[in-house]
Design an enzyme around this catalytic site. Sequence first.
Site, short mmCIF file in Angstrom:
data_model
loop_
_atom_site.label_atom_id
_atom_site.label_comp_id
_atom_site.label_asym_id
_atom_site.label_seq_id
_atom_site.Cartn_x
_atom_site.Cartn_y
_atom_site.Cartn_z
N LYS A 218 0.84 -1.21 0.00
CA LYS A 218 0.00 0.00 0.00
C LYS A 218 0.87 1.25 0.00
O LYS A 218 0.42 2.32 -0.40
CB LYS A 218 -0.91 0.00 1.23
CG LYS A 218 -2.10 -0.92 1.09
CD LYS A 218 -3.27 -0.20 0.50
CE LYS A 218 -4.23 -1.15 -0.18
NZ LYS A 218 -5.38 -0.47 -0.76
N ASP B 281 -8.22 0.81 6.48
CA ASP B 281 -8.15 -0.34 7.39
C ASP B 281 -6.84 -0.33 8.13
O ASP B 281 -6.63 -1.09 9.07
CB ASP B 281 -8.19 -1.64 6.56
CG ASP B 281 -9.59 -2.10 6.24
OD1 ASP B 281 -10.51 -1.75 6.99
OD2 ASP B 281 -9.76 -2.80 5.24
#
Length: 390
Positions: A75, A123
Amino acid sequence: MFVRNTMPMHRHPLDPADRSMLGRDASAAVARYLDFRGNGVGTPLRMLGGLARELGLGALAVKDEGGRLGLGSFKALGGGFAVAQLVLEAAEEQLGRRLGYADLAAADVRSLASTMTFACATDGNHGKSVAEGAAAVGASAVIFVHAHVSDARVAAIARHGARIVRVDGSYDESVREAARVAAREGWTIVSDTSWPGYERIPLLVMQGYTAMAREALAALDEPPTHVFVQVGVGGVAAAVAACLAETLGEQRPVFVAVDPARAACMAVSAAAGHPVAVAPGEPTVMAMLDCFEPSPVAFRVLSRVADAFMTVEDEDAVAAMNRLARPAPGDTAITAGESGAAGIAGVMVAATDAELRQALRLDGKSRVLAFVTEGATDPDRFRALTGLDP
Ligand SMILES: Cc1ncc(COP(=O)(O)O)c(C=O)c1O
């Protein structure tokens, strides 16, 4: 659940906008950004010959994203790249000259960046990327986290100087709250999921992820025959599949998108033939994949470039974590978090199920590529699920 892609757009060319942001030139731009960030060599590609033999496959290559930019997951590529690109675009407009990634260090560009605030819901991993990317260019970040994000993950984001906002409810609710507050405050939302009318920034985030496909192809002697990528909202699966399809054309691999059974938004959407939201249930151990609505852009791309969609159970992900951490003889140990191991869980489930093997044409000659998308980003969880120290 196994869904063969029979959607009408299967293997049709990508939309021009998707193609220009996820193809070969787009991934080359990300490589230049990574050079600027000092990550030009990328992450390692591990050949797990022992596990390939165990699974009756010709070869198994695993791209280990645990060390990406020091953030623990792939990410790191997306949010940070999008922030850098948006700052450069704003600076080009304001300063009236063409700029490259190296100009992100220039005083006038940093001064402009210091007036910009980037926000997102997360998240865990995406928020860390936006926070770190904003700090790297001298901008501010506000990160929205939902009720199930662990304190360890929140602390890892806050370490990069971001302001944290806790939201009651699920990931999808935190996405909506971040968008609402950012619109009110004039902040730029850098979301890893898209919604109607909001596509370009999620595509920039996905463009960042294409680096994984580019680096994997560069490290392999021959292109893979099969690729498995795990799905949260579908951004990374779509980016990798699109980049491989654009780069390899007819030589592209069979592409399999892997959802957690407890949050199978993409597999259910593929079965329906259009994006659908699934009802939230018991949270999956694959915490980063606990998403109930697919990104529409990701669905649009995957409907063209994914060949199959499958689900894995929580115990499959835990089994994959343990297999990677305690490897077959001759293989390197890989530290994978629960979501990080989900793609390998897909490989292990597909390779050991006679019907799936046949449906995907997996055999002793298959050269499979999968991605460990995160390391032990929640070390306590890793200890609890493997009995090992990360
Ligand atoms: C470690 C990890 N793997 C996979 C994914 C799935 O990515 P996407 O939401 O783009 O499908 C995520 C998303 O946060 C993640 O953190």
